[in-house]
Design an enzyme around this catalytic site. Structure first.
Site, mmCIF file in Angstrom:
data_model
loop_
_atom_site.group_PDB
_atom_site.id
_atom_site.type_symbol
_atom_site.label_atom_id
_atom_site.label_comp_id
_atom_site.label_asym_id
_atom_site.label_seq_id
_atom_site.Cartn_x
_atom_site.Cartn_y
_atom_site.Cartn_z
ATOM 1 N N ARG A 71 36.698 98.879 22.799
ATOM 2 C CA ARG A 71 36.179 98.735 24.039
ATOM 3 C C ARG A 71 34.982 98.521 24.191
ATOM 4 N NH1 ARG A 71 36.843 104.747 25.690
ATOM 5 N NH2 ARG A 71 38.923 104.867 25.150
ATOM 6 N N ARG A 103 32.759 94.179 37.611
ATOM 7 C CA ARG A 103 33.850 94.616 38.072
ATOM 8 C C ARG A 103 33.622 95.039 39.481
ATOM 9 N NH1 ARG A 103 36.135 98.132 40.467
ATOM 10 N NH2 ARG A 103 37.364 99.694 39.953
#
Length: 355
Positions: free
Chosen positions: A27, A40
Site C-alpha cells: 500500500r 484522488r
C-alpha cells in the site's frame, strides 16, 4: 522496454545475492501521501482513480518520487476481478467496498464465469503498460491479485465482514458451491495475473488477506489448494527473464511450511512471526518478504531505523530477503518516517552471501 537499472528486488525474490536488501511497502501508494489525496480528489472517486490508466500511473509513481524504493506496485484493487465478473463494485465513504449483487443464490454461483482481462479489465492492462513506460527501466513493476478465498469473502458477504458468517456458513453447509466459487475465481486470477505479466508486470503477488480467518483444516481445504492452482498456472518467464511470484497470507505463520511448498517463489510474512525463525524453517525453498509491524512507523525516525535493523539482524546475511511491512501502511503514517525506514534499510551494511 529498457533494461532494469535496479533489479535487486527480482534477484532477492529468486534468492540470488544482492548488494543490499531491497525494500518496497504494501500500500505504498495511498492516503498517507498528500499528493495521492490530491489526485484522488481530482479523480472524483476511488474507482475512477483505479479505472483511469493515466491517474493509476500517476499515483503508482508518487511514492517513488519521494522515497528510494526498489519496486513499484500497480495501483489497483483486488476487487477488480469480482467486479469484472458482474457483481457491481462500489465504495461507500467510511465503509469501504460493497457489491451491488453479492452471491446469494445457487444459480448466481453456477453462472459465474471467468472474465476476459483484455476486455473486462483492459483499464488495468493499459495502466500496467503506461507505468512500465513511465518507469523507463528504473525499478521493477509488481502486479497483483487477491486470493480466491479472500475474493470469495467479499463476493458472498457483499463487502467487509466482522465474522465472515455468510461465507463460512456457505463453506460448511454447501462446500460444493464454495468450491465452485473458488475454482472459478482461481482460474480468473490466474488469467488476470498472466495478462498483467504479458502487459509488463515483472513480478506478481497474491494477497490471501483473509486466509487467517480460517481454521487450520478450512484453510487447507478452501485456500491452499487454490493458491497452488494459481502458482501452477502462472507464466514463469517473460522477455528472457524469470517472473517471480509472491504469496501473502495475513495470519499465515501457522502455515509457513505449506506456503513455502505452494509453488510461489516468495512468501510474505505478517509481523506476528520472527523472520529469522521463519528463514530457518523454510530453508532454501523460498525467499521471504517482510515483516516490520506497520505501527512502528508511528515511532520517532530513530526508533523506526532501530526496529528495521532488528528485522534485518534477525534475517541475517542470507540471500532471499525483501524488506516490507507485515501488512499495508496506515493512512496516518508520517511520510518522513517512511524516508527514515527506506534509508535505514539501504544503509544497513551486511554482505549478502550466496548459499
Amino acid at each position: 522496454m529498457s533494461r532494469l537499472k535496479n533489479d535487486a528486488l527480482l534477484r532477492a525474490l529468486l534468492r540470488e545475492p544482492t548488494e543490499f536488501t531491497p525494500i518496497w511497502l504494501m500500500r505504498q501508494a495511498g492516503r498517507y501521501l498528500p499528493e495521492y489525496r490530491e489526485t484522488r480528489k481530482r479523480a472524483g472517486s476511488f474507482l475512477a482513480l483505479c479505472k483511469t490508466p493515466a491517474l493509476a500511473c500517476e499515483v503508482t509513481l508518487q511514492p517513488l518520487a519521494r522515497f528510494n524504493l526498489d519496486a513499484a506496485i500497480l495501483f489497483s484493487d483486488i476487487l477488480t476481478v469480482p467486479d469484472a465478473m458482474g457483481l457491481g463494485l462500489y465504495f461507500v465513504e467510511g465503509e469501504g467496498p460493497k457489491f451491488e449483487r453479492p452471491l446469494a443464490h445457487e444459480w448466481e454461483i453456477r453462472n459465474l464465469s471467468v472474465p476476459d482481462p483484455s476486455i473486462d479489465l483492459r483499464y488495468v492492462l493499459d495502466a500496467v503498460d503506461e507505468i512500465r513506460r513511465a518507469l523507463d527501466g528504473s525499478v521493477p513493476l509488481i502486479g497483483f491479485a487477491g486470493s480466491p478465498w479472500t475474493l470469495a469473502c467479499y463476493m458472498v458477504e457483499g463487502g467487509s465482514s466482522e465474522d465472515y458468517r455468510k461465507v463460512k456458513t456457505l463453506a460448511y453447509t454447501r462446500p460444493d458451491l464454495m468450491h465452485h466459487i473458488l475454482e472459478t475465481v482461481a482460474r480468473a486470477v490466474t488469467v488476470y495475473l498472466n495478462a498483467q505479466i504479458e502487459a509488463g508486470a515483472q513480478a506478481v503477488m497474491v494477497f490471501d488477506s483473509w486466509g487467517g480467518t480460517l481454521s487450520d483444516a478450512a484453510w487447507r481445504g478452501f485456500s491452499l489448494p487454490y493458491l497452488q492452482k494459481i502458482a501452477d498456472g502462472l507464466i514463469r518467464e517473460r522477455d528472457g527473464r524469470r517472473v517471480p511470484s509472491i504469496v501473502f497470507t495475513k495470519g499465515g505463520g501457522l502455515w509457513l511450511d505449506a506456503l513455502a511448498g505452494s509453488g510461489f517463489d516468495a512468501v510474505g510474512l505478517d509481523w506476528a512471526i520472527d523472520i529469522g525463525r521463519a528463514r530457518e524453517q523454510v530453508g532454501g525453498r523460498v525467499a521471504l518478504q517482510g515483516n516490520l509491524d506497520p505501527a512502528v512507523l508511528f515511532a520517532e525516525p530513530e526508533g523506526v531505523a532501530y526496529e528495521a535493523r532488528k528485522v534485518l539482524d534477525a534475517f541475517g546475511p542470507h540471500p532471499g530477503h525483501v524488506f516490507n511491512l507485515g501488512h499495508g501502511i496506515s493512512q496516518h503514517t508520517p511520510p518522513e518516517n517512511v524516508t527514515a525506514l527506506v534509508d535505514a534499510v539501504h544503509a544497513y551494511n551486511h554482505k549478502i552471501k550466496a548459499e
